[in-house]
Design a protein around this motif. Structure first.
Motif, PDB file in Angstrom:
ATOM      1  N   ALA A  41      34.763  34.402  49.127  1.00 42.82           N
ATOM      2  CA  ALA A  41      33.325  34.341  49.402  1.00 42.82           C
ATOM      3  C   ALA A  41      32.492  34.906  48.259  1.00 42.82           C
ATOM      4  O   ALA A  41      31.334  34.497  48.077  1.00 42.82           O
ATOM      5  CB  ALA A  41      33.009  35.097  50.697  1.00 42.82           C
ATOM      6  N   ARG A  42      33.056  35.824  47.465  1.00 42.54           N
ATOM      7  CA  ARG A  42      32.310  36.453  46.365  1.00 42.54           C
ATOM      8  C   ARG A  42      33.144  36.345  45.086  1.00 42.54           C
ATOM      9  O   ARG A  42      33.861  37.271  44.709  1.00 42.54           O
ATOM     10  CB  ARG A  42      32.021  37.911  46.696  1.00 42.54           C
ATOM     11  CG  ARG A  42      31.147  38.113  47.922  1.00 42.54           C
ATOM     12  CD  ARG A  42      31.029  39.583  48.274  1.00 42.54           C
ATOM     13  NE  ARG A  42      30.489  40.363  47.171  1.00 42.54           N
ATOM     14  CZ  ARG A  42      30.481  41.696  47.133  1.00 42.54           C
ATOM     15  NH1 ARG A  42      31.022  42.382  48.105  1.00 42.54           N
ATOM     16  NH2 ARG A  42      29.956  42.329  46.085  1.00 42.54           N
ATOM     17  N   PRO A  43      33.044  35.227  44.393  1.00 41.37           N
ATOM     18  CA  PRO A  43      33.869  35.003  43.196  1.00 41.37           C
ATOM     19  C   PRO A  43      33.701  36.066  42.119  1.00 41.37           C
ATOM     20  O   PRO A  43      34.606  36.251  41.297  1.00 41.37           O
ATOM     21  CB  PRO A  43      33.397  33.630  42.705  1.00 41.37           C
ATOM     22  CG  PRO A  43      32.847  32.956  43.926  1.00 41.37           C
ATOM     23  CD  PRO A  43      32.223  34.044  44.730  1.00 41.37           C
ATOM     24  N   ALA A  44      32.570  36.778  42.125  1.00 36.76           N
ATOM     25  CA  ALA A  44      32.371  37.815  41.115  1.00 36.76           C
ATOM     26  C   ALA A  44      33.423  38.918  41.211  1.00 36.76           C
ATOM     27  O   ALA A  44      33.676  39.634  40.225  1.00 36.76           O
ATOM     28  CB  ALA A  44      30.976  38.417  41.257  1.00 36.76           C
ATOM     29  N   LEU A  45      34.057  39.062  42.380  1.00 41.28           N
ATOM     30  CA  LEU A  45      35.077  40.091  42.541  1.00 41.28           C
ATOM     31  C   LEU A  45      36.362  39.762  41.784  1.00 41.28           C
ATOM     32  O   LEU A  45      37.194  40.637  41.545  1.00 41.28           O
ATOM     33  CB  LEU A  45      35.397  40.271  44.030  1.00 41.28           C
ATOM     34  CG  LEU A  45      34.258  40.784  44.920  1.00 41.28           C
ATOM     35  CD1 LEU A  45      34.693  40.780  46.386  1.00 41.28           C
ATOM     36  CD2 LEU A  45      33.831  42.187  44.491  1.00 41.28           C
ATOM     37  N   LYS A  46      36.540  38.480  41.404  1.00 36.40           N
ATOM     38  CA  LYS A  46      37.774  38.092  40.721  1.00 36.40           C
ATOM     39  C   LYS A  46      37.915  38.782  39.371  1.00 36.40           C
ATOM     40  O   LYS A  46      39.017  39.188  38.993  1.00 36.40           O
ATOM     41  CB  LYS A  46      37.817  36.569  40.558  1.00 36.40           C
ATOM     42  CG  LYS A  46      37.974  35.818  41.870  1.00 36.40           C
ATOM     43  CD  LYS A  46      38.265  34.344  41.661  1.00 36.40           C
ATOM     44  CE  LYS A  46      37.066  33.614  41.093  1.00 36.40           C
ATOM     45  NZ  LYS A  46      37.311  32.154  41.006  1.00 36.40           N
ATOM     46  N   ALA A  47      36.825  38.891  38.631  1.00 38.43           N
ATOM     47  CA  ALA A  47      36.898  39.502  37.297  1.00 38.43           C
ATOM     48  C   ALA A  47      37.334  40.962  37.391  1.00 38.43           C
ATOM     49  O   ALA A  47      38.184  41.421  36.609  1.00 38.43           O
ATOM     50  CB  ALA A  47      35.545  39.394  36.603  1.00 38.43           C
ATOM     51  N   ALA A  48      36.771  41.699  38.365  1.00 42.44           N
ATOM     52  CA  ALA A  48      37.144  43.107  38.512  1.00 42.44           C
ATOM     53  C   ALA A  48      38.612  43.241  38.880  1.00 42.44           C
ATOM     54  O   ALA A  48      39.319  44.123  38.370  1.00 42.44           O
ATOM     55  CB  ALA A  48      36.262  43.767  39.570  1.00 42.44           C
ATOM     56  N   LEU A  49      39.092  42.359  39.772  1.00 41.56           N
ATOM     57  CA  LEU A  49      40.508  42.402  40.140  1.00 41.56           C
ATOM     58  C   LEU A  49      41.400  42.107  38.937  1.00 41.56           C
ATOM     59  O   LEU A  49      42.406  42.789  38.710  1.00 41.56           O
ATOM     60  CB  LEU A  49      40.779  41.391  41.257  1.00 41.56           C
ATOM     61  CG  LEU A  49      42.251  41.153  41.605  1.00 41.56           C
ATOM     62  CD1 LEU A  49      42.921  42.446  42.057  1.00 41.56           C
ATOM     63  CD2 LEU A  49      42.386  40.068  42.666  1.00 41.56           C
TER      64      LEU A  49
ATOM     65  N   GLY B 240      61.908  55.205  48.728  1.00 39.58           N
ATOM     66  CA  GLY B 240      61.237  55.745  47.559  1.00 39.58           C
ATOM     67  C   GLY B 240      59.763  55.398  47.546  1.00 39.58           C
ATOM     68  O   GLY B 240      59.128  55.278  48.598  1.00 39.58           O
ATOM     69  N   MET B 241      59.212  55.209  46.343  1.00 39.76           N
ATOM     70  CA  MET B 241      57.799  54.903  46.169  1.00 39.76           C
ATOM     71  C   MET B 241      57.653  53.616  45.367  1.00 39.76           C
ATOM     72  O   MET B 241      58.438  53.360  44.452  1.00 39.76           O
ATOM     73  CB  MET B 241      57.067  56.046  45.469  1.00 39.76           C
ATOM     74  CG  MET B 241      57.002  57.332  46.263  1.00 39.76           C
ATOM     75  SD  MET B 241      55.863  58.547  45.536  1.00 39.76           S
ATOM     76  CE  MET B 241      56.519  58.703  43.882  1.00 39.76           C
ATOM     77  N   VAL B 242      56.624  52.837  45.705  1.00 41.44           N
ATOM     78  CA  VAL B 242      56.368  51.580  45.009  1.00 41.44           C
ATOM     79  C   VAL B 242      54.991  51.666  44.361  1.00 41.44           C
ATOM     80  O   VAL B 242      54.003  51.974  45.040  1.00 41.44           O
ATOM     81  CB  VAL B 242      56.394  50.381  45.985  1.00 41.44           C
ATOM     82  CG1 VAL B 242      56.174  49.084  45.226  1.00 41.44           C
ATOM     83  CG2 VAL B 242      57.696  50.334  46.748  1.00 41.44           C
ATOM     84  N   PRO B 243      54.880  51.396  43.053  1.00 46.04           N
ATOM     85  CA  PRO B 243      53.552  51.338  42.432  1.00 46.04           C
ATOM     86  C   PRO B 243      52.694  50.294  43.150  1.00 46.04           C
ATOM     87  O   PRO B 243      53.139  49.172  43.401  1.00 46.04           O
ATOM     88  CB  PRO B 243      53.854  50.937  40.984  1.00 46.04           C
ATOM     89  CG  PRO B 243      55.280  51.322  40.764  1.00 46.04           C
ATOM     90  CD  PRO B 243      55.959  51.150  42.089  1.00 46.04           C
ATOM     91  N   THR B 244      51.461  50.673  43.473  1.00 45.47           N
ATOM     92  CA  THR B 244      50.630  49.846  44.352  1.00 45.47           C
ATOM     93  C   THR B 244      49.246  49.634  43.753  1.00 45.47           C
ATOM     94  O   THR B 244      48.640  50.561  43.211  1.00 45.47           O
ATOM     95  CB  THR B 244      50.493  50.509  45.731  1.00 45.47           C
ATOM     96  OG1 THR B 244      51.792  50.727  46.278  1.00 45.47           O
ATOM     97  CG2 THR B 244      49.696  49.645  46.686  1.00 45.47           C
ATOM     98  N   LEU B 245      48.760  48.403  43.880  1.00 38.53           N
ATOM     99  CA  LEU B 245      47.386  48.060  43.522  1.00 38.53           C
ATOM    100  C   LEU B 245      46.731  47.483  44.772  1.00 38.53           C
ATOM    101  O   LEU B 245      47.259  46.556  45.383  1.00 38.53           O
ATOM    102  CB  LEU B 245      47.361  47.034  42.391  1.00 38.53           C
ATOM    103  CG  LEU B 245      45.975  46.529  41.962  1.00 38.53           C
ATOM    104  CD1 LEU B 245      45.179  47.662  41.314  1.00 38.53           C
ATOM    105  CD2 LEU B 245      46.110  45.349  40.994  1.00 38.53           C
TER     106      LEU B 245
END
Length: 246
Positions: free
Chosen positions: A228-236, A213-218
């Motif tokens: 290396a770039r902690p600023a990416l954590k907020a967007a995730l 089947g299909m699995v919802p994916t992020l």
């Protein structure tokens, strides 16, 4: 009236005339017999060699022998993942996936961390993942963690690996795990394996298809890039909150 020319003078005049014509490039006697000058020229010109025909490159064998020989249950797959010689081109120091079958969440990364020895994600990227899971109310032992490649390899050619079937093998792995949701770190590489047309737009891969089947994916940036770039954590985190059901 000019004086009569002597024989020596006439000979010198003839020699001078012939020398003039030789200097002008006329070196042959006149001949009234027709000649095929083009045929003579083509006979002197060597024939051009036929262009070389490129030999088609032999098709590379499917990774792991292809779907027909991949293990059909999760326990057998984990053992095969570590020991089967058919996966040798994906690296020697292989790391096993870990976690329960049918979990609420399966996490996939491109390959093991540089610090991994016997456990997948045991370095800085793994610690970041543990912190993320704790914030989400999850524990590592309740999540199935796997890598698309069993060992760490330098500068992988994801497009070539996709042609050899590594994306199909990953989808087969997901089908064996049967997770409710799938979180993929390393969007540029794994999205290429799974056929995502734009690796720079992770939202274009909302599902992973497999035989069950299909699995919802992020999909998100590689864990090492987020370290290396902690600023990416907020967007995730914001995307995670939007993705999870209320």
């Amino acid at each position: 009236m000019p004086a009569a020319l002597t024989a020596p003078a006439i000979a010198r005049a003839i020699d001078a005339a012939l020398a003039w014509w030789r200097d002008a490039g006329v070196a042959d006697d006149f001949d009234d017999t027709p000649r095929d000058w083009l045929a003579a020229a083509s006979a002197k010109t060597p024939a051009k060699p036929a262009p070389a025909v490129a030999k088609p490159e032999p098709e590379r064998a499917a990774i792991g022998g292809g779907p027909g020989v991949w293990p059909a249950d999760l326990a057998a797959f984990s053992s095969w993942w570590l020991t089967d010689p058919a996966l040798g081109e994906l690296g020697a120091a292989r790391i096993a996936p870990a976690g329960p079958a049918s979990p609420a969440l399966m996490v996939v990364v491109p390959m093991p961390e540089a610090q991994d020895d016997e456990t997948l994600l045991s370095g800085p990227a793994g610690r970041l993942l543990d912190a993320f899971l704790a914030a989400a109310g999850l524990r590592r032992d309740a999540v199935y963690c796997a890598a698309a490649c069993p060992a760490r390899i330098a500068a992988p050619d994801w497009a070539a690996l996709a042609e050899q079937g590594l994306g199909q093998l990953l989808a087969h792995h997901v089908a064996l795990v049967q997770p409710q949701r799938l979180l993929i770190f390393g969007q540029s590489g794994i999205s290429t394996l799974l056929g995502n047309g734009s690796t720079n737009k992770p939202m274009l891969l909302p599902f992973v298809n497999h035989t069950g089947g299909m699995v919802p994916t992020l999909t998100a940036y590689d864990l090492e890039a987020i370290v290396a770039r902690p600023a990416l954590k907020a967007a995730l985190w914001n995307r995670w909150l939007d993705w999870m059901p209320a």
